[in-house]
Motif scaffolding. Sequence first.
Motif, mmCIF file in Angstrom:
data_model
loop_
_atom_site.group_PDB
_atom_site.id
_atom_site.type_symbol
_atom_site.label_atom_id
_atom_site.label_comp_id
_atom_site.label_asym_id
_atom_site.label_seq_id
_atom_site.Cartn_x
_atom_site.Cartn_y
_atom_site.Cartn_z
ATOM 1 N N ASP A 39 0.807 -1.207 0.000
ATOM 2 C CA ASP A 39 0.000 0.000 0.000
ATOM 3 C C ASP A 39 0.851 1.273 0.000
ATOM 4 O O ASP A 39 0.349 2.348 -0.292
ATOM 5 N N PHE A 40 2.107 1.181 0.384
ATOM 6 C CA PHE A 40 2.945 2.365 0.494
ATOM 7 C C PHE A 40 3.397 2.816 -0.893
ATOM 8 O O PHE A 40 3.848 2.015 -1.713
ATOM 9 N N LEU A 41 3.262 4.114 -1.135
ATOM 10 C CA LEU A 41 3.571 4.679 -2.442
ATOM 11 C C LEU A 41 5.064 4.968 -2.533
ATOM 12 O O LEU A 41 5.624 5.678 -1.685
ATOM 13 N N PHE A 42 5.715 4.414 -3.541
ATOM 14 C CA PHE A 42 7.131 4.691 -3.785
ATOM 15 C C PHE A 42 7.243 5.903 -4.698
ATOM 16 O O PHE A 42 6.529 6.009 -5.700
ATOM 17 N N CYS A 43 8.135 6.800 -4.362
ATOM 18 C CA CYS A 43 8.336 8.002 -5.167
ATOM 19 C C CYS A 43 9.716 7.973 -5.811
ATOM 20 O O CYS A 43 10.734 8.142 -5.127
ATOM 21 N N GLN A 64 -4.410 8.605 7.244
ATOM 22 C CA GLN A 64 -5.315 8.496 6.094
ATOM 23 C C GLN A 64 -4.641 7.785 4.917
ATOM 24 O O GLN A 64 -5.135 7.834 3.802
ATOM 25 N N GLY A 65 -3.519 7.120 5.161
ATOM 26 C CA GLY A 65 -2.894 6.302 4.129
ATOM 27 C C GLY A 65 -1.802 6.972 3.340
ATOM 28 O O GLY A 65 -1.319 6.406 2.355
ATOM 29 N N PHE A 66 -1.387 8.180 3.722
ATOM 30 C CA PHE A 66 -0.308 8.860 3.021
ATOM 31 C C PHE A 66 1.037 8.282 3.450
ATOM 32 O O PHE A 66 1.236 7.892 4.609
ATOM 33 N N SER A 67 1.976 8.274 2.494
ATOM 34 C CA SER A 67 3.355 7.884 2.759
ATOM 35 C C SER A 67 4.263 9.088 2.567
ATOM 36 O O SER A 67 3.988 9.960 1.741
ATOM 37 N N LEU A 68 5.354 9.120 3.327
ATOM 38 C CA LEU A 68 6.352 10.159 3.133
ATOM 39 C C LEU A 68 7.083 9.890 1.820
ATOM 40 O O LEU A 68 7.709 8.845 1.649
ATOM 41 N N LEU A 69 6.988 10.840 0.874
ATOM 42 C CA LEU A 69 7.590 10.659 -0.448
ATOM 43 C C LEU A 69 8.991 11.248 -0.528
ATOM 44 O O LEU A 69 9.913 10.609 -1.001
ATOM 45 N N TYR A 70 9.138 12.485 -0.105
ATOM 46 C CA TYR A 70 10.454 13.128 -0.103
ATOM 47 C C TYR A 70 10.401 14.374 0.769
ATOM 48 O O TYR A 70 9.342 14.773 1.253
ATOM 49 N N THR A 71 11.560 14.952 0.963
ATOM 50 C CA THR A 71 11.708 16.143 1.783
ATOM 51 C C THR A 71 12.215 17.291 0.935
ATOM 52 O O THR A 71 13.008 17.085 0.001
#
Length: 282
Positions: free
Chosen positions: A6-10, A268-275
């Motif tokens: 489920d985690f979004l890869f960026c 709410q299902g968000f993943s940390l993508l980048y900083t």
Amino acid sequence: MRNHADFLFCGIELGERIERAEAEFIAAGSAAALERVGDDGGFVIGLAGGFACHTEAGSPLNKVAGLGFAGVPAAGELDEVERRCAAVGAPVQVELAHLGDPEVAETLTARGYRLVGFENVLGRSLGDARAATVPPGIEVLRGDDTDFDRWADTVVGGFAVPDAQGVAPHEDFPRDVLERAVRDLAAAAGTRRYTALVDGEVAGGSSMRVTQGIAQLTGAATLPAHRRRGVQSALLAARLAEAAAQGCDLAVVTTQPASKSQQNAQRQGFSLLYTRAILVKP
């Protein structure tokens, strides 16, 4: 518990897509501000795939966004941006995604830019977004032209008293300047507005911009008296449901590190993508 799938890869391509949308959003709001205040030293300049903007003193729109994915800015281009900021007594602030070309950061630090802070970009796929669910007693209304002033007052009122959780932002803004920036962004960039009511009383507001399949969650604020009651989560869920209905495949939100906003987004299902690193040249 969420499945790892489920985690979004960026990757770099997705990062570039998000940063382009963000830079265009800032440029649109800045152009609207310049129409309001007149030229008077302000500018919106294309810069190596992004934009350098300055509107009025102390505005949150005064920044360089979108660098790192279309080459390194030429020395002459940076000279021009720095010269124009110096002419109005303003620092140059660059918000630089860590997924971008490392040579951009190297170039900026060699020119005297210094690191002053970070912000996090989170995202989630909208393929499985469900209908909005809100806690009892909370109602989320879609805004229209009749409630713009109430919505703006609510959002600015919430922003004016930051939540104490997490890393403090490196800057704050006078309320009148912040209100004008919020209005310029809402008017120019086609944002959709939402107001949350708690037991019939206005408690918070938020907005969303839809562009090229991305739902940019462009700000949410809860009035201090109504915090820790699920208002921000309700506003987030309502926007996610509408974005999915509009055919967006991705939702993104920017938060302060370790903030309540980041915590709510991850719930709410968000993943940390980048900083984004925030670099400033005084």
